[in-house]
Design an enzyme around this catalytic site. Sequence first.
Site, short mmCIF file in Angstrom:
data_model
loop_
_atom_site.label_atom_id
_atom_site.label_comp_id
_atom_site.label_asym_id
_atom_site.label_seq_id
_atom_site.Cartn_x
_atom_site.Cartn_y
_atom_site.Cartn_z
N LYS A 219 0.82 -1.21 0.00
CA LYS A 219 0.00 0.00 0.00
C LYS A 219 0.86 1.27 0.00
CE LYS A 219 -2.95 3.10 0.35
NZ LYS A 219 -4.25 3.30 0.89
N CYS A 275 -3.69 11.35 1.96
CA CYS A 275 -2.95 10.08 1.81
C CYS A 275 -1.52 10.24 1.34
CB CYS A 275 -3.72 9.17 0.86
SG CYS A 275 -5.40 8.86 1.44
#
Length: 450
Positions: A219, A275
Amino acid sequence: MSTTPLDETPMLRISVYGTGYLGATHAVAMAELGFQVMGVDTDVHKVEALAAGKVPFYEPGLPELLEKQLATGRLHFSADLAAAAAWGDVHFICVGTPQQKTSHAANLSYVESAVSTVARNLTKDALIVGKSTVPVGTAAGLRTLVAQLAPAGVDVELVWNPEFLREGKAVNDTLHPDRIVVGGASERAQATMRQVYATPIAEGTPVVMTDLPTSELVKVSANAFLATKISFINAIAAVCEAADADVTVLADALGHDVRIGRQFLDAGLGFGGGCLPKDIRALMHRATELGAHRAAALLQQVDEINMGQRAAVIDLALEACGGSVLNRRIGVLGAAFKPETDDVRDSPALNVAAALHLRGAQVTVFDPQAGDTARKSFPTLSYATSIEEAVEGSDVLLVLTEWSQFVDAHPEKLASLANVARVIDARGKLIPAEWRSAGWQFRGLGRAAA
Ligand code: UGA
């Protein structure tokens, strides 16, 4: 305690902890896939809004799907974490991992708290599935926590299943992911995960079963690569500008090479949001802890180039106003960190707007969706309700988020509203020739000045 293997349970009950951009979308999507779902949050207002069919943020397509799933009776929301833990078979952890206030490390307190509450309140065998973005090594620590807290006789497993959804495209990304990564799953947990994702798997979505640390790292590495791609093109944009070349044409030409691809090669104001910035910083921090100094040094450069883009746009605005923006009117189009969202977390657009305001400019911001969220973070800026209102009387116009309505705006009409028709395109989406022929002085990052 139940001894039924999870993969033989007729209908899985899925609880989802955290109802932000990730969790709310995940809960609704799980109901759409046919499961009984309980979305859980400690924030009662969010829970009440969702239960009433209102999505507390802007995400295209989500309100319609929420309404549809509430009507089926499969989807519920609750602020009672303990009850949800006792109810569910599969527990998705979707809470935030923001950057710590005092360092680049991720704040894991919400994840730890959610996992602890679930573990403590289990009444039957269960699978805990981490979806939040965490530094490598976190899940192993959480397993220890679960082993300590779960009631005796309950068989509980913790796996990691990172999420790759993009804001603005969250519904489609969740229902039709481009890959499903699962870390640390036993055969039984693998079967349960295949049951949860049976629909996308049947559609052909590839599944990568791996160990816990690899799944955690997939990720953050994906986000780090995307960030690196953006900073690469922004570094090249500076070369283009100095050499009178055009970075947008260059990016198109690079993109024809399938090994490179055109996506994430839009030069401009750089990346922001909840993010990419915090994930590359958390990875930098963790890589340093692990002694992987080259990765940390690379990401430091990526971060520096990215933050430098904000400074470059501020400089262009200062230059356009003859060196000082004091008492100049600046129109700003865009507050969200990208189009199709109302999210202003670490938004480059608002960052630039606020910096110019601090230098004494009268800044008027217009964003089609993010006006309210922006006002909460930066109440001292002025907010317009239309493009025209933001352009009215401006000495310079900045296009900082590439909403389609800005890209499609009519430069002739807008030119007559400005005090001085001067535009800085910080997202590379306007057509310079059109704006120049409508009378605008045009500057763009990575594009020739004249
Ligand atoms: C990002 C990732 O793309 C998702 O895969 C990931 O799941 C998500 O973070 C997450 O970790 O939860 P998101 O934050 O929604 O998704 O935004 P992106 O679409 O990746 O855009 C990030 C920033 O990069 C925006 O500020 C955008 O304007 C900027 N950007 C993007 C560029 O400056 N140039 C580009 O070519 C592309």
